[in-house]
Scaffold this active site. Structure first.
Site, PDB file in Angstrom:
ATOM      1  N   THR A 133      41.821  42.504  41.341  1.00 58.92           N
ATOM      2  CA  THR A 133      40.840  43.586  41.221  1.00 58.92           C
ATOM      3  C   THR A 133      41.379  44.881  41.825  1.00 58.92           C
ATOM      4  O   THR A 133      42.241  44.848  42.716  1.00 58.92           O
ATOM      5  CB  THR A 133      39.550  43.177  41.962  1.00 58.92           C
ATOM      6  OG1 THR A 133      38.737  44.322  42.165  1.00 58.92           O
ATOM      7  CG2 THR A 133      39.851  42.587  43.337  1.00 58.92           C
ATOM      8  N   ASP A 134      40.829  46.008  41.379  1.00 60.55           N
ATOM      9  CA  ASP A 134      41.195  47.296  41.991  1.00 60.55           C
ATOM     10  C   ASP A 134      40.587  47.439  43.388  1.00 60.55           C
ATOM     11  O   ASP A 134      40.969  48.333  44.145  1.00 60.55           O
ATOM     12  CB  ASP A 134      40.764  48.464  41.092  1.00 60.55           C
ATOM     13  CG  ASP A 134      39.261  48.530  40.824  1.00 60.55           C
ATOM     14  OD1 ASP A 134      38.529  47.598  41.225  1.00 60.55           O
ATOM     15  OD2 ASP A 134      38.820  49.515  40.198  1.00 60.55           O
ATOM     16  N   GLU A 135      39.649  46.537  43.735  1.00 60.13           N
ATOM     17  CA  GLU A 135      38.972  46.675  45.031  1.00 60.13           C
ATOM     18  C   GLU A 135      39.926  46.451  46.202  1.00 60.13           C
ATOM     19  O   GLU A 135      39.637  46.840  47.326  1.00 60.13           O
ATOM     20  CB  GLU A 135      37.762  45.733  45.113  1.00 60.13           C
ATOM     21  CG  GLU A 135      36.777  46.016  43.995  1.00 60.13           C
ATOM     22  CD  GLU A 135      35.440  45.325  44.151  1.00 60.13           C
ATOM     23  OE1 GLU A 135      35.022  45.068  45.289  1.00 60.13           O
ATOM     24  OE2 GLU A 135      34.799  45.042  43.120  1.00 60.13           O
ATOM     25  N   TYR A 158      35.196  40.013  50.115  1.00 62.42           N
ATOM     26  CA  TYR A 158      35.710  39.697  48.775  1.00 62.42           C
ATOM     27  C   TYR A 158      37.067  40.346  48.547  1.00 62.42           C
ATOM     28  O   TYR A 158      38.044  39.672  48.206  1.00 62.42           O
ATOM     29  CB  TYR A 158      34.720  40.162  47.699  1.00 62.42           C
ATOM     30  CG  TYR A 158      35.318  40.221  46.312  1.00 62.42           C
ATOM     31  CD1 TYR A 158      35.760  39.068  45.665  1.00 62.42           C
ATOM     32  CD2 TYR A 158      35.482  41.446  45.638  1.00 62.42           C
ATOM     33  CE1 TYR A 158      36.330  39.127  44.391  1.00 62.42           C
ATOM     34  CE2 TYR A 158      36.041  41.504  44.375  1.00 62.42           C
ATOM     35  CZ  TYR A 158      36.469  40.346  43.757  1.00 62.42           C
ATOM     36  OH  TYR A 158      37.048  40.403  42.512  1.00 62.42           O
ATOM     37  N   LYS A 162      40.823  38.690  48.041  1.00 65.86           N
ATOM     38  CA  LYS A 162      41.651  38.907  46.845  1.00 65.86           C
ATOM     39  C   LYS A 162      42.994  39.527  47.242  1.00 65.86           C
ATOM     40  O   LYS A 162      44.043  39.169  46.695  1.00 65.86           O
ATOM     41  CB  LYS A 162      40.924  39.809  45.835  1.00 65.86           C
ATOM     42  CG  LYS A 162      39.734  39.173  45.146  1.00 65.86           C
ATOM     43  CD  LYS A 162      40.094  37.963  44.300  1.00 65.86           C
ATOM     44  CE  LYS A 162      40.899  38.298  43.061  1.00 65.86           C
ATOM     45  NZ  LYS A 162      41.105  37.109  42.205  1.00 65.86           N
ATOM     46  N   ASN A 257      27.017  55.058  39.528  1.00 68.02           N
ATOM     47  CA  ASN A 257      26.109  53.942  39.214  1.00 68.02           C
ATOM     48  C   ASN A 257      24.804  54.429  38.607  1.00 68.02           C
ATOM     49  O   ASN A 257      24.283  53.842  37.654  1.00 68.02           O
ATOM     50  CB  ASN A 257      25.814  53.126  40.482  1.00 68.02           C
ATOM     51  CG  ASN A 257      26.999  52.269  40.898  1.00 68.02           C
ATOM     52  OD1 ASN A 257      27.939  52.070  40.122  1.00 68.02           O
ATOM     53  ND2 ASN A 257      26.971  51.775  42.129  1.00 68.02           N
ATOM     54  N   PRO A 291      26.301  47.333  52.792  1.00 68.21           N
ATOM     55  CA  PRO A 291      27.115  47.736  53.944  1.00 68.21           C
ATOM     56  C   PRO A 291      28.572  47.939  53.519  1.00 68.21           C
ATOM     57  O   PRO A 291      29.129  47.124  52.788  1.00 68.21           O
ATOM     58  CB  PRO A 291      27.005  46.533  54.898  1.00 68.21           C
ATOM     59  CG  PRO A 291      25.849  45.727  54.418  1.00 68.21           C
ATOM     60  CD  PRO A 291      25.691  46.009  52.962  1.00 68.21           C
TER      61      PRO A 291
HETATM   62  P1  NAD Z   1      33.151  34.785  37.690  1.00 68.51           P
HETATM   63  O1  NAD Z   1      32.520  34.672  39.036  1.00 68.51           O
HETATM   64  O2  NAD Z   1      32.313  35.126  36.512  1.00 68.51           O
HETATM   65  O3  NAD Z   1      33.907  33.417  37.327  1.00 68.51           O
HETATM   66  C1  NAD Z   1      34.663  32.704  38.273  1.00 68.51           C
HETATM   67  C2  NAD Z   1      34.935  31.322  37.695  1.00 68.51           C
HETATM   68  O4  NAD Z   1      35.745  30.617  38.645  1.00 68.51           O
HETATM   69  C3  NAD Z   1      33.667  30.494  37.471  1.00 68.51           C
HETATM   70  O5  NAD Z   1      33.739  29.854  36.213  1.00 68.51           O
HETATM   71  C4  NAD Z   1      33.696  29.479  38.592  1.00 68.51           C
HETATM   72  O6  NAD Z   1      33.084  28.236  38.238  1.00 68.51           O
HETATM   73  C5  NAD Z   1      35.185  29.324  38.832  1.00 68.51           C
HETATM   74  N1  NAD Z   1      35.498  28.898  40.203  1.00 68.51           N
HETATM   75  C6  NAD Z   1      35.023  29.418  41.359  1.00 68.51           C
HETATM   76  N2  NAD Z   1      35.520  28.750  42.413  1.00 68.51           N
HETATM   77  C7  NAD Z   1      36.351  27.794  41.905  1.00 68.51           C
HETATM   78  C8  NAD Z   1      37.163  26.798  42.485  1.00 68.51           C
HETATM   79  N3  NAD Z   1      37.236  26.637  43.814  1.00 68.51           N
HETATM   80  N4  NAD Z   1      37.897  26.002  41.677  1.00 68.51           N
HETATM   81  C9  NAD Z   1      37.849  26.151  40.328  1.00 68.51           C
HETATM   82  N5  NAD Z   1      37.063  27.063  39.713  1.00 68.51           N
HETATM   83  C10 NAD Z   1      36.328  27.888  40.504  1.00 68.51           C
HETATM   84  O7  NAD Z   1      34.341  35.850  37.877  1.00 68.51           O
HETATM   85  P2  NAD Z   1      34.904  36.910  36.830  1.00 68.51           P
HETATM   86  O8  NAD Z   1      34.102  38.144  36.907  1.00 68.51           O
HETATM   87  O9  NAD Z   1      35.118  36.233  35.535  1.00 68.51           O
HETATM   88  O10 NAD Z   1      36.310  37.220  37.507  1.00 68.51           O
HETATM   89  C11 NAD Z   1      37.453  36.428  37.215  1.00 68.51           C
HETATM   90  C12 NAD Z   1      38.620  36.932  38.032  1.00 68.51           C
HETATM   91  O11 NAD Z   1      38.863  38.312  37.731  1.00 68.51           O
HETATM   92  C13 NAD Z   1      38.385  36.862  39.544  1.00 68.51           C
HETATM   93  O12 NAD Z   1      39.574  36.459  40.158  1.00 68.51           O
HETATM   94  C14 NAD Z   1      38.040  38.297  39.934  1.00 68.51           C
HETATM   95  O13 NAD Z   1      38.448  38.555  41.243  1.00 68.51           O
HETATM   96  C15 NAD Z   1      38.843  39.083  38.921  1.00 68.51           C
HETATM   97  N6  NAD Z   1      38.298  40.403  38.555  1.00 68.51           N
HETATM   98  C16 NAD Z   1      36.998  40.552  38.183  1.00 68.51           C
HETATM   99  C17 NAD Z   1      36.528  41.798  37.795  1.00 68.51           C
HETATM  100  C18 NAD Z   1      35.105  41.995  37.331  1.00 68.51           C
HETATM  101  O14 NAD Z   1      34.671  43.142  37.129  1.00 68.51           O
HETATM  102  N7  NAD Z   1      34.326  40.948  37.092  1.00 68.51           N
HETATM  103  C19 NAD Z   1      37.372  42.903  37.811  1.00 68.51           C
HETATM  104  C20 NAD Z   1      38.703  42.725  38.202  1.00 68.51           C
HETATM  105  C21 NAD Z   1      39.149  41.468  38.563  1.00 68.51           C
END
Ligand code: NAD
Length: 360
Positions: A133-135, A158, A162, A257, A291
């Site tokens: 993530t960009d965070e 979070y 990451k 937002n 926060p």
């Molecule tokens: P999400 O929360 O929708 O999905 C996460 C998935 O991981 C779920 O299906 C969950 O069941 C599974 N999971 C969680 N813990 C687990 C474990 N211990 N073992 C196996 N599976 C597990 O998340 P997302 O929004 O689809 O994000 C996916 C990835 O992309 C993450 O790594 C997140 O950090 C990254 N990301 C997300 C965004 C965003 O805007 N959503 C942006 C940039 C990066």
């Protein structure tokens, strides 16, 4: 290619699987623990395809992960499994350290052992693609954008978890030669997004006639990308990206937002007018801020655009309209999630930070 997708039952992972089944000849194994955030209903559209398989396993379970890798023999591992909600990380950071840090370490160990045992041609093809993530870059002021050279400065449990996982992946590349690639993407939105995240939450609350809870004054800025553009970028990276290189992914779509919520209200006014004729904007309400709420994120995606030829296909307006239309047409997907899981509870107020940290 044979692609193992961890977290493939989540929002972005399931979009990647649906995209690859429809647009490639790849064979896919989804490995997912099916936490509250994962659902097989997001994979239902491709579940009958013979190129798709699913295994329920936890990335922290070394034996299960090694077994899945040994049986499936992937060319690519795309690692998306994570705890992903900032507000939940504030109330309960332990799960974020467990899954995002320990889980990534466990997966790296299994991937490295497997990769070392491959014949040379297969070793050359193999990639470990870590989705981040960009965070991890922290918070921007009025100007500037995150590049691949921006120093890490995570501010929430979070983003810190990451960041730690990104460092582990990078270390496994440098130390053991594992062909790793890390991508850092901005905020995603689109179909099958769990309705605790801002955009789907606002849509379902608007339809329920409830207050649309905007944090603080809604001034925080995020850089939005339609999820299907993100998964096209992921495909470009694991097919054509250079091991050891990082790629930032973003859609040049910075919005406050409050402006996102107003745009959503205007779309709903047009596509699904309220019975009383009033605008959904009348439901907007301001609530206590998160926060340590990062002020602004913005991604410079020059590298992936110039080196890999990726560009987003959706503008923020076209992607948001597709998203609203999808939620209007797919209530049978999100309604059971709302009733089964406690999505309505306000999270992320547990650890209000002291002013000294806010000033740092
Ligand atoms: P999400 O929360 O929708 O999905 C996460 C998935 O991981 C779920 O299906 C969950 O069941 C599974 N999971 C969680 N813990 C687990 C474990 N211990 N073992 C196996 N599976 C597990 O998340 P997302 O929004 O689809 O994000 C996916 C990835 O992309 C993450 O790594 C997140 O950090 C990254 N990301 C997300 C965004 C965003 O805007 N959503 C942006 C940039 C990066």
């Amino acid at each position: 290619m044979r692609i193992l997708v961890t977290g493939g039952a989540g929002f972005i992972g399931s979009a990647l699987v649906r995209h690859l089944i429809r647009n490639s000849g790849d064979e896919l194994l989804v490995l997912d623990a099916l936490t509250y955030a994962g659902t097989l209903t997001a994979l239902a559209p491709v579940a009958a395809d013979p190129r798709y398989r699913f295994v329920r396993a936890d990335v922290r379970d070394g034996a299960a992960v090694a077994g899945a890798i040994r049986d499936f023999r992937p060319d690519i591992i795309t690692h998306l499994a994570a705890e992903s909600h900032v507000d939940r990380s504030i109330d309960g950071p332990a799960a974020f350290i467990d899954t995002n840090v320990t889980g990534t370490f466990t997966l790296l160990e299994a991937a490295c052992a497997y990769w070392r045992g491959l014949p040379l041609p297969a070793r050359a093809i193999f990639r470990f693609h870590h989705i981040s993530t960009d965070e991890v870059f922290g918070s921007l002021g009025e100007t500037g954008r995150f590049t691949e050279a921006t120093a890490y400065d995570p501010r929430s449990p979070y983003s810190a978890s990451k960041a730690a996982s990104d460092h582990l992946v990078s270390a496994w590349g440098h130390t053991y030669g594992l062909p790793v690639i890390v991508t850092n993407c901005s905020n995603n939105y689109g179909p099958y997004h769990f309705p605790e995240k801002m955009i789907p939450l606002m849509i379902v609350k608007a339809l329920a006639g409830e207050t649309l809870p905007v944090y603080g004054r809604g001034e925080n800025v995020r850089d939005w990308l339609f999820v299907e553009d993100h998964v096209r970028a992921l495909q470009a990276v694991f097919e054509r990206g250079t091991p050891g290189r990082r790629y930032n992914i973003g859609g040049d779509a910075e919005r406050r937002n409050i402006d996102v919520v107003r745009t959503l209200c205007a779309l709903l006014d047009r596509l699904h007018p309220r019975a009383d004729g009033a605008s959904y904007a009348a439901q907007i309400g301001f609530v206590a801020d998160r926060p340590g709420h990062d002020r602004r994120y913005a991604i410079d995606a020059t590298r992936i655009r110039t080196e890999l030829g990726w560009t987003p296909q959706e503008s923020f307006e076209s992607g948001l309209e597709k998203t609203v239309r999808w939620y209007l047409a797919n209530e049978p997907w999100w309604r059971p999630i709302l009733s089964e899981r406690a999505t309505d509870q306000r999270r992320g107020l547990a650890g209000s930070l002291s002013p000294i940290f806010n000033a740092l």
